[in-house]
Write a protein that holds these residues in place. Structure first.
Motif, PDB file in Angstrom:
ATOM      1  N   ALA A  65       0.871  -1.180   0.000  1.00 12.76           N
ATOM      2  CA  ALA A  65       0.000   0.000   0.000  1.00 12.76           C
ATOM      3  C   ALA A  65       0.906   1.229   0.000  1.00 12.76           C
ATOM      4  CB  ALA A  65      -0.917   0.023   1.215  1.00 12.76           C
ATOM      5  N   ILE A  66       0.562   2.178  -0.852  1.00 16.63           N
ATOM      6  CA  ILE A  66       1.301   3.432  -0.926  1.00 16.63           C
ATOM      7  C   ILE A  66       0.324   4.545  -0.565  1.00 16.63           C
ATOM      8  CG2 ILE A  66       2.622   5.010  -2.389  1.00 16.63           C
ATOM      9  CD1 ILE A  66       3.206   2.535  -4.202  1.00 16.63           C
ATOM     10  N   VAL A  67       0.697   5.342   0.423  1.00 14.92           N
ATOM     11  CA  VAL A  67      -0.137   6.461   0.856  1.00 14.92           C
ATOM     12  C   VAL A  67       0.506   7.749   0.348  1.00 14.92           C
ATOM     13  CG1 VAL A  67      -1.202   7.645   2.808  1.00 14.92           C
ATOM     14  CG2 VAL A  67      -0.779   5.171   2.931  1.00 14.92           C
ATOM     15  N   PRO A  68      -0.070   8.380  -0.698  1.00 13.24           N
ATOM     16  CA  PRO A  68       0.448   9.666  -1.169  1.00 13.24           C
ATOM     17  C   PRO A  68       0.037  10.765  -0.186  1.00 13.24           C
ATOM     18  CG  PRO A  68      -0.879   8.569  -2.863  1.00 13.24           C
ATOM     19  CD  PRO A  68      -1.127   7.869  -1.565  1.00 13.24           C
ATOM     20  N   LEU A  69       1.008  11.574   0.201  1.00 13.26           N
ATOM     21  CA  LEU A  69       0.789  12.614   1.205  1.00 13.26           C
ATOM     22  C   LEU A  69       1.043  13.989   0.601  1.00 13.26           C
ATOM     23  CD1 LEU A  69       2.846  10.501   3.620  1.00 13.26           C
ATOM     24  CD2 LEU A  69       0.458  11.077   4.108  1.00 13.26           C
ATOM     25  N   SER A  70       0.114  14.876   0.806  1.00 13.35           N
ATOM     26  CA  SER A  70       0.179  16.244   0.305  1.00 13.35           C
ATOM     27  C   SER A  70       0.769  17.145   1.390  1.00 13.35           C
ATOM     28  CB  SER A  70      -1.253  16.679  -0.040  1.00 13.35           C
ATOM     29  OG  SER A  70      -1.323  18.040  -0.307  1.00 13.35           O
ATOM     30  N   VAL A  71       1.717  18.020   0.999  1.00 11.27           N
ATOM     31  CA  VAL A  71       2.399  18.876   1.971  1.00 11.27           C
ATOM     32  C   VAL A  71       2.175  20.338   1.580  1.00 11.27           C
ATOM     33  CG1 VAL A  71       4.554  19.328   3.199  1.00 11.27           C
ATOM     34  CG2 VAL A  71       4.122  17.051   2.252  1.00 11.27           C
ATOM     35  N   LYS A  72       1.094  20.895   2.075  1.00 15.31           N
ATOM     36  CA  LYS A  72       0.717  22.268   1.762  1.00 15.31           C
ATOM     37  C   LYS A  72       1.823  23.262   2.109  1.00 15.31           C
ATOM     38  CE  LYS A  72      -2.822  25.668   3.074  1.00 15.31           C
ATOM     39  NZ  LYS A  72      -4.075  25.838   3.833  1.00 15.31           N
ATOM     40  N   ASP A  77       5.705  27.807   1.493  1.00 18.49           N
ATOM     41  CA  ASP A  77       7.095  28.229   1.653  1.00 18.49           C
ATOM     42  C   ASP A  77       7.719  28.586   0.308  1.00 18.49           C
ATOM     43  OD1 ASP A  77       6.792  27.717   4.361  1.00 18.49           O
ATOM     44  OD2 ASP A  77       7.956  25.849   4.325  1.00 18.49           O
ATOM     45  N   ARG A  78       7.477  27.768  -0.693  1.00 23.74           N
ATOM     46  CA  ARG A  78       8.057  28.020  -2.023  1.00 23.74           C
ATOM     47  C   ARG A  78       7.548  29.331  -2.601  1.00 23.74           C
ATOM     48  NH1 ARG A  78      10.356  29.703  -5.597  1.00 23.74           N
ATOM     49  NH2 ARG A  78      10.493  28.888  -7.702  1.00 23.74           N
ATOM     50  N   TYR A  79       6.251  29.578  -2.453  1.00 25.86           N
ATOM     51  CA  TYR A  79       5.670  30.787  -3.053  1.00 25.86           C
ATOM     52  C   TYR A  79       5.934  32.049  -2.229  1.00 25.86           C
ATOM     53  CZ  TYR A  79       3.896  28.632  -7.181  1.00 25.86           C
ATOM     54  OH  TYR A  79       3.832  28.020  -8.419  1.00 25.86           O
ATOM     55  N   ALA A  80       6.552  31.912  -1.065  1.00 24.24           N
ATOM     56  CA  ALA A  80       6.996  33.063  -0.281  1.00 24.24           C
ATOM     57  C   ALA A  80       8.418  33.488  -0.669  1.00 24.24           C
ATOM     58  CB  ALA A  80       6.922  32.748   1.205  1.00 24.24           C
ATOM     59  N   GLU A  88       4.338  35.073   3.125  1.00 22.66           N
ATOM     60  CA  GLU A  88       4.631  33.798   3.758  1.00 22.66           C
ATOM     61  C   GLU A  88       3.405  33.250   4.482  1.00 22.66           C
ATOM     62  OE1 GLU A  88       7.783  31.883   6.917  1.00 22.66           O
ATOM     63  OE2 GLU A  88       8.309  33.710   5.838  1.00 22.66           O
ATOM     64  N   GLY A  89       3.099  31.992   4.206  1.00 26.42           N
ATOM     65  CA  GLY A  89       1.985  31.323   4.869  1.00 26.42           C
ATOM     66  C   GLY A  89       0.609  31.704   4.366  1.00 26.42           C
ATOM     67  N   ASP A  90       0.533  32.568   3.337  1.00 25.56           N
ATOM     68  CA  ASP A  90      -0.766  33.021   2.841  1.00 25.56           C
ATOM     69  C   ASP A  90      -1.268  32.076   1.755  1.00 25.56           C
ATOM     70  OD1 ASP A  90      -3.035  34.419   2.115  1.00 25.56           O
ATOM     71  OD2 ASP A  90      -1.938  35.953   0.998  1.00 25.56           O
ATOM     72  N   ASP A  91      -2.397  31.437   1.984  1.00 27.02           N
ATOM     73  CA  ASP A  91      -2.965  30.566   0.957  1.00 27.02           C
ATOM     74  C   ASP A  91      -4.241  31.144   0.352  1.00 27.02           C
ATOM     75  OD1 ASP A  91      -4.852  30.180   2.930  1.00 27.02           O
ATOM     76  OD2 ASP A  91      -4.694  27.999   2.945  1.00 27.02           O
TER      77      ASP A  91
END
Length: 183
Positions: A65-72, A77-80, A88-91
């Motif tokens: 079993a593979i559990v794909p995990l999303s890391v918001k 961080d990248r878009y800051a 920073e931290g604004d979604d």
């Protein structure tokens, strides 16, 4: 999608190819905000105790079993960074949660590569009440959000499972779904 598996193990070379291809998916801003928990053996048996509550019982015969995990946070961080310039931290400006979209695309690459490897696989949802247990029992960081589970192995069935949606509902016609130039 395969919902019943043989007890034949998945070759390590196949598993490695599947996982390497998952890393090649698109990623907004090349944020690379995915993680993958791969479960086999005793860890997989522990996972099936609570992780298969939404899946057909036969799925628990899969050896992987593979559990794909999303890391918001990776995206925020990248878009800051200066080349992107968002707070920073604004979604609030993200109309679509690309951390989930990109992780879904990685899951699709897992499914497609499984087919290339002559394996069977199925993607299914993880029950909301199972998420905290996944984090605690497997040491998954709290900012890694599972988008579902891919069960993987050698298929024990040909075609759709009897009684599955694929045997009851016709696929929509091309002309009903695709439009060129204008809807």
């Amino acid at each position: 999608m395969v919902r019943k598996f043989t007890d034949e193990p998945v070759a390590e070379a196949s598993l490695q190819r599947i996982l390497r291809n998952a890393l090649k998916g698109p990623s907004a801003g090349f944020s690379q905000g995915q993680g993958f928990l791969v479960l086999t053996g005793e860890e997989l048996a522990k996972f099936w105790e609570f992780g298969a509550s939404w899946a057909p019982e036969t799925v628990t015969t899969a050896p992987v079993a593979i559990v794909p995990l999303s890391v918001k946070n990776a995206y925020l961080d990248r878009y800051a960074k200066p080349d992107k310039g968002f707070a920073e931290g604004d979604d609030s400006w993200w109309r679509v949660p690309y951390w989930d979209v990109d992780t879904g695309m990685a899951a699709l690459l897992i499914l497609q590569t499984a087919v290339d490897e002559d394996l069977g696989a199925v993607f299914f949802g993880l029950a909301p009440e199972s998420v905290e247990r996944l984090h605690s029992e497997f040491g998954v960081p709290q900012d890694h959000d599972p988008i579902g589970v891919v069960a993987l192995g050698h298929g024990a069935e040909a075609g759709p499972s009897p009684g599955s949606s694929a045997t009851k509902i016709a696929r929509r016609e091309f002309e009903d779904v695709i439009r060129f130039g204008r809807w």
